[in-house]
Design a protein around this motif. Structure first.
Motif, short mmCIF file in Angstrom:
data_model
loop_
_atom_site.label_atom_id
_atom_site.label_comp_id
_atom_site.label_asym_id
_atom_site.label_seq_id
_atom_site.Cartn_x
_atom_site.Cartn_y
_atom_site.Cartn_z
N ALA A 75 0.84 -1.21 0.00
CA ALA A 75 0.00 0.00 0.00
C ALA A 75 0.87 1.26 0.00
O ALA A 75 0.58 2.23 -0.72
N ARG A 76 1.94 1.25 0.78
CA ARG A 76 2.85 2.41 0.79
C ARG A 76 3.48 2.61 -0.57
O ARG A 76 3.63 3.75 -1.05
N ARG A 79 0.90 4.21 -2.93
CA ARG A 79 0.69 5.64 -2.65
C ARG A 79 1.86 6.48 -3.13
O ARG A 79 1.69 7.57 -3.66
N ARG A 80 3.08 5.95 -2.97
CA ARG A 80 4.27 6.76 -3.29
C ARG A 80 4.57 6.81 -4.77
O ARG A 80 4.86 7.87 -5.33
N ARG A 82 2.61 5.36 -7.50
CA ARG A 82 1.48 5.45 -8.42
C ARG A 82 1.77 4.78 -9.77
O ARG A 82 1.77 5.44 -10.82
N ARG A 101 -4.60 -1.91 -2.34
CA ARG A 101 -5.18 -0.75 -3.03
C ARG A 101 -6.23 -0.08 -2.15
O ARG A 101 -6.29 1.15 -2.08
N ALA A 104 -4.40 1.77 0.50
CA ALA A 104 -3.68 2.93 -0.03
C ALA A 104 -4.62 4.05 -0.45
O ALA A 104 -4.21 5.22 -0.51
N GLY A 105 -5.86 3.71 -0.77
CA GLY A 105 -6.80 4.71 -1.24
C GLY A 105 -6.49 5.22 -2.63
O GLY A 105 -6.88 6.34 -2.99
N THR A 106 -5.82 4.41 -3.44
CA THR A 106 -5.49 4.80 -4.81
C THR A 106 -6.45 4.14 -5.79
O THR A 106 -7.24 3.28 -5.43
N THR A 108 -5.28 2.54 -8.52
CA THR A 108 -4.39 1.70 -9.33
C THR A 108 -5.16 0.56 -9.99
O THR A 108 -5.91 -0.17 -9.33
#
Length: 375
Positions: A75-76, A79-80, A82, A101, A104-106, A108
């Protein structure tokens, strides 16, 4: 338009000499040859295939040895960095990617490569064990943007288990045939049985375990050997070695069987074999069968789920026999030794399984901007 400024991420656990690891490296090499930057996001980091990675591949070590324990670190990463898309290799990686995902709240895009016929692999397990295996699939697979299967059989099986539309699963052949294959096959073969003037040699290959069903191959070989001089070489290692040695002694063929163990370069053996036999109970898409065909070696295979039927076009490019049927296998082996198909015909059968063609198809899907979910 695809965003080529961001890397494609490949999420996988490297843990040994397996065919999955080899296919992942072949695919990454193909993607790099097409001009794409690739991040290889790793759980485990052991295995000789990592040595074949192109230098420009960015290795991201998540610092854990277990796929689900890697979810926070993945997840990190999402986020970093993308990434343009994340290709998860195998079931556990796909499920972990969905959770990462969410954490991470992305947004992707997640694609997952599957290479096993799960239903057959789980046959014979208890109802509880099957439920524990299938329930996470039914819950998480509809949340994956695209599932990529190595054969139509794997795709059909996955759609049934996950309860998703078959149209949401795409079949892409494995990147089996590399540019290096002919050179590797031409390397010297250090085994005396492959020298000119020796009896025909039949070859099998794979881990010495239940899935590969080498006892059936050995029983079939014993029947063939009654009618002609011939020898059997099995490449691979595993905990079934003692059982196979005992069986060969019981059948009286120990002198003509050689369990030669794992070989980093098996291709001189495949290329010089008079016949290759796949005796598996189940597969996804058997890479070694593909390689034997690519080298022009005649083949016999079990009609197991999944892959051999597709590779051999229903028997056009090699005999298909029922799983576990030593008599049918022996008959097919003898007939193929007597009437082998032309090498060029066998090579043409697997023309779509090259590293370049497979990578091109993967890249098309990875950059496609999939809309909607497979369910």
């Amino acid at each position: 338009m695809p965003d080529r400024a961001r890397p494609i991420a490949v999420f996988v656990s490297f843990s040994g000499h397996g065919g999955v690891e080899r296919m992942v490296v072949n695919l990454i090499r193909g993607l790099v040859a097409l001009g794409r930057q690739v991040d290889l996001v790793l759980v485990r980091t052991e295995g000789p295939h990592l040595e074949r990675l192109p230098r420009q591949v960015n290795r991201v070590h998540l610092g854990t040895r277990h796929t689900f324990a890697a979810v926070p670190a993945l997840a990190r990463y999402l986020r970093r960095y993308r990434p343009a898309a994340l290709l998860a290799v195998k079931d556990r990686a796909g499920r972990a990617a969905v959770l990462a995902r969410w954490l991470a709240g992305t947004d992707t895009r997640i694609l997952m490569r599957l290479g096993t016929n799960v239903s057959t692999a789980m046959a014979g397990k208890t109802a509880g064990a099957r439920w524990l295996r299938f329930w996470p699939i039914r819950w998480l697979y509809p949340r994956i943007d695209r599932i990529l299967a190595v054969s139509a059989g794997v795709a059909d099986d996955t759609a049934r288990i996950a309860g998703i539309a078959r149209t949401g699963i795409q079949v892409i052949p494995n990147p089996v045939i590399t540019p290096e294959l002919p050179g590797l096959a031409a390397a010297p073969c250090d085994h005396a049985w492959f020298r000119p003037g020796q009896p025909p040699v039949i070859v099998g290959a794979g881990r010495l375990q239940r899935q590969k069903d080498f006892p059936t191959l050995i029983r079939a070989f014993a029947q063939v050997r009654k009618g002609r001089p011939c020898r059997l070489v099995i490449l691979g290692e595993g905990n079934g070695r003692a059982q196979l040695q005992a069986l060969s002694a019981e059948l009286g063929i120990a002198a003509d069987l050689d369990l030669i163990g794992f070989r980093a370069n098996p291709y001189p053996f495949l290329a010089r074999a008079d016949l290759f036999v796949l005796s598996s109970r189940w597969e996804g898409s058997p890479n070694v069968l593909t390689e034997a065909l690519a080298l022009g070696t005649p083949v016999v295979a079990t009609d197991c789920p999944s892959g051999p039927h597709e590779l051999l076009d229903g028997g056009r490019y090699g005999a298909l026999v029922p799983v576990g049927d030593a008599q049918a296998m022996a008959q097919a082996m003898a007939e193929t030794l007597d009437h082998p198909l032309p090498p060029e015909m066998l090579k043409a059968a697997v023309a779509e399984y090259t590293q370049a063609k497979s990578a091109d198809r993967y890249l098309e899907v990875l950059e496609a901007g999939v809309t909607g979910k497979p369910g």
